[in-house]
Design an enzyme around this catalytic site. Sequence first.
Site, short mmCIF file in Angstrom:
data_model
loop_
_atom_site.label_atom_id
_atom_site.label_comp_id
_atom_site.label_asym_id
_atom_site.label_seq_id
_atom_site.Cartn_x
_atom_site.Cartn_y
_atom_site.Cartn_z
CD GLU A 131 17.55 26.14 4.50
OE1 GLU A 131 17.03 25.18 5.08
OE2 GLU A 131 17.63 27.27 5.00
CG ASN A 172 18.53 31.65 0.11
OD1 ASN A 172 19.48 32.45 0.07
ND2 ASN A 172 17.77 31.51 1.18
CG HIS A 208 21.78 31.80 9.08
ND1 HIS A 208 21.13 32.90 9.59
CD2 HIS A 208 21.00 31.32 8.09
CE1 HIS A 208 19.98 33.07 8.94
NE2 HIS A 208 19.88 32.13 8.02
CD GLU A 240 17.98 32.91 4.99
OE1 GLU A 240 18.12 32.30 6.07
OE2 GLU A 240 17.28 32.48 4.06
CG ASP A 242 21.99 35.35 11.72
OD1 ASP A 242 22.74 34.43 11.32
OD2 ASP A 242 20.77 35.20 11.92
O1 G3I Z 1 3.17 30.61 13.60
C1 G3I Z 1 3.37 29.85 14.79
C2 G3I Z 1 2.49 30.35 15.89
O2 G3I Z 1 1.14 30.16 15.53
C3 G3I Z 1 2.82 29.60 17.17
O3 G3I Z 1 2.08 30.16 18.22
C4 G3I Z 1 4.30 29.72 17.49
C5 G3I Z 1 4.67 28.90 18.72
O4 G3I Z 1 6.00 28.44 18.66
O5 G3I Z 1 5.04 29.25 16.40
C6 G3I Z 1 4.82 29.97 15.21
O6 G3I Z 1 5.60 29.41 14.17
C7 G3I Z 1 6.97 29.75 14.21
C8 G3I Z 1 7.30 30.50 12.95
O7 G3I Z 1 8.70 30.75 12.87
C9 G3I Z 1 6.58 31.85 12.84
O8 G3I Z 1 6.96 32.69 13.89
C10 G3I Z 1 7.77 28.47 14.29
O9 G3I Z 1 7.57 27.85 15.55
C11 G3I Z 1 9.24 28.77 14.09
O10 G3I Z 1 9.94 27.53 13.97
C12 G3I Z 1 9.44 29.55 12.82
O11 G3I Z 1 10.83 29.83 12.71
C13 G3I Z 1 11.26 30.33 11.47
C14 G3I Z 1 12.20 29.34 10.81
O12 G3I Z 1 12.69 29.90 9.60
C15 G3I Z 1 11.51 28.03 10.52
O13 G3I Z 1 12.39 27.14 9.91
C16 G3I Z 1 11.99 31.65 11.71
O14 G3I Z 1 11.06 32.60 12.22
C17 G3I Z 1 12.61 32.13 10.42
O15 G3I Z 1 13.41 33.25 10.71
C18 G3I Z 1 13.48 31.03 9.85
O16 G3I Z 1 14.08 31.47 8.67
C19 G3I Z 1 14.95 30.54 8.01
C20 G3I Z 1 14.87 30.85 6.54
O17 G3I Z 1 13.54 30.82 6.08
C21 G3I Z 1 15.73 29.89 5.72
N1 G3I Z 1 17.08 29.87 6.22
C22 G3I Z 1 17.24 29.63 7.64
C23 G3I Z 1 16.42 30.65 8.44
C24 G3I Z 1 16.64 30.48 9.93
O18 G3I Z 1 16.18 29.24 10.40
#
Ligand code: G3I
Length: 323
Positions: A131, A172, A208, A240, A242
């Site tokens: 990105e 990516n 997405h 990715e 969906d």
């Molecule tokens: O790890 C913390 C945890 O300690 C805490 O309790 C919890 C409370 O909200 O948050 C947890 O962190 C989260 C993390 O995922 C792990 O689960 C974050 O809030 C959350 O924002 C994060 O989201 C991820 C996101 O990337 C972040 O930008 C998604 O799971 C993940 O699927 C998503 O993946 C991205 C790709 O890497 C790049 N392309 C877009 C895609 C979708 O956004």
Amino acid sequence: DGLNTRAVAAGKLYFGSATDNPELTDSAYVAGLSNTADFGQITPGNSMKWDTIEPSRGTFSYTKGDVIADLAAKNGQYLRCHTLVWHNQLPSWVTNGGFDNATLISILKNHITNEVTHYKGKCLHWDVVNEALNEDGTYRSNVFYNTIGPSYLPIAFAAAAAADPSAKLYYNDYNIEAPGAKSTSAQNIVKLIQSYGAKIDGVGLQAHLIVGSTGSESVSAWTTNLNAFVSLGVDVAITELDARTTTPATAAAVTQQAKDYATVVQGCKAVARCVGITIWDYTDKYSWIPGVFAGQGDALPWDSNLNKKAEVYNAILNAWGTG
Ligand code: G3I
């Protein structure tokens, strides 16, 4: 018979899914993910990102990433490793460190060298940079671009290539699924990296999608766009996928969604150098979407009770065909 076996029969390397560590306590979920008829590849959704791997400078933590790598090995699945350089989930010691050009280059190289060396031989692909672009095709402002300039991209790819010469290295991004300014700029990133003499093997199109919207209008738009990358001498992968809609999805939305998935699969199938498709987890139970887009979701081929959505699943099967 399943999504992956059909993809392989169509000449692809895999059909796969993202996953994440917290979900792996759900044994029914893990059983589905580990069914190699459907999934020949997995991607860690979070656990190979910079904030997890190098939370403080020079301190590397591979425990969570290793769990996903070990699961792929145990299941006999390919691993797409995701991601080395991204503005998001980047620890504040990097973002706010105030490093000068030379220091940030050395931090970047050290991060990449350490992580790629750790996973050497295990990653079919690395998403080296994720990105880097804005929607209008200009470079996104991030600490790497602002400090180093666009050469942070070839620097990152060269460091990754040196650490694991056999991993395929990908750029990516999202919203590059259709021809347009951002897709053109992603093509220019490929040329930039090549112009520095660094290796880039592929471009990942995240996909997405929004049900019935851009990125799923037609198979020919897909193949035109994919071929624009392929003509630069690189592979492409859908990384990715969906397709989200307003929840709860109406029957009409599910029918359109099935068509959208089929369009993407047909587009990839038609381009020999499209090596595979990954969905961004396989069940609505663990999708990232409702947490980011309130009132949106139902984006995946399995519902939140881990039941297949027959219409969507069968559309993907039929789009792959039987060889
Ligand atoms: O790890 C913390 C945890 O300690 C805490 O309790 C919890 C409370 O909200 O948050 C947890 O962190 C989260 C993390 O995922 C792990 O689960 C974050 O809030 C959350 O924002 C994060 O989201 C991820 C996101 O990337 C972040 O930008 C998604 O799971 C993940 O699927 C998503 O993946 C991205 C790709 O890497 C790049 N392309 C877009 C895609 C979708 O956004």
